[in-house]
Design a protein around this motif. Sequence first.
Motif, PDB file in Angstrom:
ATOM      1  N   ALA A 140     -31.818   4.870  37.163  1.00 44.56           N
ATOM      2  CA  ALA A 140     -30.379   5.171  37.041  1.00 44.56           C
ATOM      3  C   ALA A 140     -29.677   5.176  38.396  1.00 44.56           C
ATOM      4  O   ALA A 140     -28.610   4.545  38.545  1.00 44.56           O
ATOM      5  CB  ALA A 140     -30.163   6.496  36.308  1.00 44.56           C
ATOM      6  N   PRO A 141     -30.235   5.844  39.438  1.00 40.21           N
ATOM      7  CA  PRO A 141     -29.593   5.732  40.753  1.00 40.21           C
ATOM      8  C   PRO A 141     -29.542   4.294  41.257  1.00 40.21           C
ATOM      9  O   PRO A 141     -28.580   3.890  41.905  1.00 40.21           O
ATOM     10  CB  PRO A 141     -30.471   6.608  41.657  1.00 40.21           C
ATOM     11  CG  PRO A 141     -31.106   7.576  40.730  1.00 40.21           C
ATOM     12  CD  PRO A 141     -31.317   6.830  39.446  1.00 40.21           C
ATOM     13  N   GLY A 142     -30.565   3.498  40.927  1.00 39.38           N
ATOM     14  CA  GLY A 142     -30.546   2.083  41.303  1.00 39.38           C
ATOM     15  C   GLY A 142     -29.405   1.341  40.635  1.00 39.38           C
ATOM     16  O   GLY A 142     -28.783   0.458  41.236  1.00 39.38           O
ATOM     17  N   ALA A 143     -29.111   1.697  39.399  1.00 41.96           N
ATOM     18  CA  ALA A 143     -27.981   1.073  38.702  1.00 41.96           C
ATOM     19  C   ALA A 143     -26.654   1.478  39.343  1.00 41.96           C
ATOM     20  O   ALA A 143     -25.744   0.646  39.477  1.00 41.96           O
ATOM     21  CB  ALA A 143     -28.007   1.452  37.226  1.00 41.96           C
ATOM     22  N   VAL A 144     -26.544   2.732  39.753  1.00 48.03           N
ATOM     23  CA  VAL A 144     -25.325   3.187  40.443  1.00 48.03           C
ATOM     24  C   VAL A 144     -25.142   2.401  41.739  1.00 48.03           C
ATOM     25  O   VAL A 144     -24.040   1.932  42.056  1.00 48.03           O
ATOM     26  CB  VAL A 144     -25.391   4.706  40.727  1.00 48.03           C
ATOM     27  CG1 VAL A 144     -24.287   5.145  41.676  1.00 48.03           C
ATOM     28  CG2 VAL A 144     -25.328   5.482  39.422  1.00 48.03           C
ATOM     29  N   LEU A 145     -26.224   2.236  42.494  1.00 46.72           N
ATOM     30  CA  LEU A 145     -26.149   1.479  43.744  1.00 46.72           C
ATOM     31  C   LEU A 145     -25.798   0.014  43.480  1.00 46.72           C
ATOM     32  O   LEU A 145     -25.029  -0.590  44.233  1.00 46.72           O
ATOM     33  CB  LEU A 145     -27.473   1.594  44.504  1.00 46.72           C
ATOM     34  CG  LEU A 145     -27.780   2.993  45.051  1.00 46.72           C
ATOM     35  CD1 LEU A 145     -29.241   3.108  45.450  1.00 46.72           C
ATOM     36  CD2 LEU A 145     -26.867   3.323  46.216  1.00 46.72           C
ATOM     37  N   ALA A 146     -26.344  -0.538  42.409  1.00 54.02           N
ATOM     38  CA  ALA A 146     -26.038  -1.929  42.053  1.00 54.02           C
ATOM     39  C   ALA A 146     -24.564  -2.087  41.669  1.00 54.02           C
ATOM     40  O   ALA A 146     -23.925  -3.076  42.052  1.00 54.02           O
ATOM     41  CB  ALA A 146     -26.940  -2.389  40.911  1.00 54.02           C
ATOM     42  N   LEU A 147     -24.027  -1.127  40.942  1.00 51.89           N
ATOM     43  CA  LEU A 147     -22.602  -1.173  40.588  1.00 51.89           C
ATOM     44  C   LEU A 147     -21.722  -1.048  41.830  1.00 51.89           C
ATOM     45  O   LEU A 147     -20.693  -1.721  41.943  1.00 51.89           O
ATOM     46  CB  LEU A 147     -22.271  -0.078  39.575  1.00 51.89           C
ATOM     47  CG  LEU A 147     -22.820  -0.312  38.171  1.00 51.89           C
ATOM     48  CD1 LEU A 147     -22.687   0.966  37.332  1.00 51.89           C
ATOM     49  CD2 LEU A 147     -22.112  -1.479  37.499  1.00 51.89           C
ATOM     50  N   LEU A 148     -22.128  -0.180  42.749  1.00 49.35           N
ATOM     51  CA  LEU A 148     -21.383  -0.044  44.002  1.00 49.35           C
ATOM     52  C   LEU A 148     -21.388  -1.367  44.763  1.00 49.35           C
ATOM     53  O   LEU A 148     -20.346  -1.798  45.275  1.00 49.35           O
ATOM     54  CB  LEU A 148     -21.975   1.080  44.864  1.00 49.35           C
ATOM     55  CG  LEU A 148     -21.356   1.252  46.250  1.00 49.35           C
ATOM     56  CD1 LEU A 148     -19.874   1.593  46.159  1.00 49.35           C
ATOM     57  CD2 LEU A 148     -22.113   2.319  47.036  1.00 49.35           C
ATOM     58  N   TYR A 149     -22.536  -2.012  44.822  1.00 52.38           N
ATOM     59  CA  TYR A 149     -22.600  -3.299  45.529  1.00 52.38           C
ATOM     60  C   TYR A 149     -21.761  -4.354  44.804  1.00 52.38           C
ATOM     61  O   TYR A 149     -21.070  -5.152  45.448  1.00 52.38           O
ATOM     62  CB  TYR A 149     -24.042  -3.791  45.684  1.00 52.38           C
ATOM     63  CG  TYR A 149     -24.085  -5.033  46.534  1.00 52.38           C
ATOM     64  CD1 TYR A 149     -23.981  -4.939  47.915  1.00 52.38           C
ATOM     65  CD2 TYR A 149     -24.148  -6.295  45.964  1.00 52.38           C
ATOM     66  CE1 TYR A 149     -23.955  -6.069  48.703  1.00 52.38           C
ATOM     67  CE2 TYR A 149     -24.124  -7.437  46.745  1.00 52.38           C
ATOM     68  CZ  TYR A 149     -24.030  -7.316  48.115  1.00 52.38           C
ATOM     69  OH  TYR A 149     -23.999  -8.452  48.900  1.00 52.38           O
ATOM     70  N   GLN A 150     -21.823  -4.356  43.488  1.00 47.28           N
ATOM     71  CA  GLN A 150     -21.054  -5.318  42.695  1.00 47.28           C
ATOM     72  C   GLN A 150     -19.568  -5.203  43.028  1.00 47.28           C
ATOM     73  O   GLN A 150     -18.868  -6.198  43.117  1.00 47.28           O
ATOM     74  CB  GLN A 150     -21.274  -5.041  41.203  1.00 47.28           C
ATOM     75  CG  GLN A 150     -20.723  -6.074  40.286  1.00 47.28           C
ATOM     76  CD  GLN A 150     -21.646  -7.270  40.132  1.00 47.28           C
ATOM     77  OE1 GLN A 150     -22.830  -7.191  40.407  1.00 47.28           O
ATOM     78  NE2 GLN A 150     -21.094  -8.381  39.712  1.00 47.28           N
ATOM     79  N   ARG A 151     -19.116  -3.981  43.245  1.00 51.34           N
ATOM     80  CA  ARG A 151     -17.695  -3.735  43.518  1.00 51.34           C
ATOM     81  C   ARG A 151     -17.344  -3.964  44.985  1.00 51.34           C
ATOM     82  O   ARG A 151     -16.316  -4.550  45.302  1.00 51.34           O
ATOM     83  CB  ARG A 151     -17.357  -2.302  43.127  1.00 51.34           C
ATOM     84  CG  ARG A 151     -15.899  -1.962  43.269  1.00 51.34           C
ATOM     85  CD  ARG A 151     -15.664  -0.550  42.872  1.00 51.34           C
ATOM     86  NE  ARG A 151     -14.924  -0.135  41.769  1.00 51.34           N
ATOM     87  CZ  ARG A 151     -13.784  -0.570  41.249  1.00 51.34           C
ATOM     88  NH1 ARG A 151     -13.244  -1.525  41.650  1.00 51.34           N
ATOM     89  NH2 ARG A 151     -13.152  -0.065  40.291  1.00 51.34           N
ATOM     90  N   SER A 152     -18.197  -3.512  45.899  1.00 49.17           N
ATOM     91  CA  SER A 152     -17.849  -3.523  47.321  1.00 49.17           C
ATOM     92  C   SER A 152     -18.390  -4.716  48.094  1.00 49.17           C
ATOM     93  O   SER A 152     -17.842  -5.073  49.134  1.00 49.17           O
ATOM     94  CB  SER A 152     -18.360  -2.242  47.988  1.00 49.17           C
ATOM     95  OG  SER A 152     -19.775  -2.269  48.078  1.00 49.17           O
ATOM     96  N   ARG A 153     -19.522  -5.263  47.636  1.00 49.26           N
ATOM     97  CA  ARG A 153     -20.247  -6.326  48.345  1.00 49.26           C
ATOM     98  C   ARG A 153     -20.628  -5.894  49.758  1.00 49.26           C
ATOM     99  O   ARG A 153     -20.731  -6.713  50.665  1.00 49.26           O
ATOM    100  CB  ARG A 153     -19.428  -7.617  48.421  1.00 49.26           C
ATOM    101  CG  ARG A 153     -19.036  -8.242  47.110  1.00 49.26           C
ATOM    102  CD  ARG A 153     -20.172  -8.847  46.338  1.00 49.26           C
ATOM    103  NE  ARG A 153     -20.582 -10.165  46.721  1.00 49.26           N
ATOM    104  CZ  ARG A 153     -20.187 -11.281  46.151  1.00 49.26           C
ATOM    105  NH1 ARG A 153     -19.312 -11.251  45.176  1.00 49.26           N
ATOM    106  NH2 ARG A 153     -20.659 -12.429  46.545  1.00 49.26           N
TER     107      ARG A 153
END
Length: 118
Positions: free
Chosen positions: A83-96
């Motif tokens: 789940a924390p990995g998914a949060v980090l992935a979403l952050l990267y998806q948004r911020s790059r």
Amino acid sequence: MPSIALLSSHLVCTGQVAAPDAAALVRLLLLAPVLEEWVVRAGLQEWLMRRGGPAGLSVALSAAAFALLHLGSGWRAVLLVLAPGAVLALLYQRSRDWRLCALLHCGMNALALGGCVL
């Protein structure tokens, strides 16, 4: 019925998180966040995003890869960091920006350490 805090400490507070030495602190607060986010977000997830597939696929695959990086600590660790990995992935998806992910990753590790050590 056990409290959520007791249950979470039983699940998280194992190994080097339970009794960190100086080397473990450097690994958990500096090396792991920087290296894992650089490889998984700036590497794998960026590559997947550039291939043009669905955004959810790059998030799911990078979160799964991130979780599997923790397999050396057992399947419990893999499940705990999914789940924390998914949060980090979403952050990267948004911020790059993988550096933001590394900073948040460091904060998550610091919270886990603080909850276990204190």
